[in-house]
Design an enzyme around this catalytic site. Sequence first.
Site, short mmCIF file in Angstrom:
data_model
loop_
_atom_site.label_atom_id
_atom_site.label_comp_id
_atom_site.label_asym_id
_atom_site.label_seq_id
_atom_site.Cartn_x
_atom_site.Cartn_y
_atom_site.Cartn_z
N HIS A 1 1.07 20.86 -26.25
CA HIS A 1 -0.34 21.16 -26.52
C HIS A 1 -0.70 22.46 -25.81
O HIS A 1 -0.49 22.59 -24.60
CB HIS A 1 -1.22 20.01 -26.05
N ASP B 1 2.23 10.41 -32.46
CA ASP B 1 1.35 11.57 -32.37
C ASP B 1 0.78 11.72 -30.96
O ASP B 1 1.19 11.01 -30.03
CB ASP B 1 0.26 11.52 -33.45
N SER B 2 -0.16 12.62 -30.79
CA SER B 2 -0.75 12.91 -29.49
C SER B 2 -1.44 11.71 -28.86
O SER B 2 -1.64 11.67 -27.64
CB SER B 2 -1.76 14.05 -29.61
#
Length: 190
Positions: free
Chosen positions: A60, A103-104
């Site tokens: 990120h 996913d995140s």
Amino acid sequence: MKRLISCLTIICALNASAAAETTSNPCSRWISFLKPVCQRIHQTWAEGHDDMYFSGYAWHNRYVYSNEKIKSYNETAWGGGLGKSLFDEKGNWHGLYAIAFLDSHRHLEPAVGYAYLKTASVNKDLKAGLGYSVLVTSRVDYDNVPIPGALPWAALFYKRITIAATYIPGSSREGHENGNVLYMLGKISL
């Protein structure tokens, strides 16, 4: 689990559809300007090598997200998938894939797509490629609605092993951050 079953159903449907088409003219029902797309996808499916994908990292962007936000995100995007790929007559790479990864927010995210990379040979065994992927994915935070997309893609090929990356652009608007993620994955041609 439902999304994994959905991905496998799509793969089986594509396989059944490809098997049902006549081998002499598999793209006969396509609109003329889309026939080259169909023909390349069909060639990749019929002549391509089987691939096994694995993923494990999603960076990120530190210039967009606060340290607190980054700590809340999952950057170990474990997952995997299957695909078919080939190098064409010009040495460029084409791939079809179906993958699923965390996913995140640690939710399972499936994706199916096509990727194209213009490649350059560094030596006999090493190639570098730059191109794009068009895909369909679904995310829990978007009510699992299928989302089409296109992303840049870069890769290094060494013999049967590939390391690839894509950058998922996004928004850095305060309180509405999304995207801005460097996603890394690998592939082994079987």
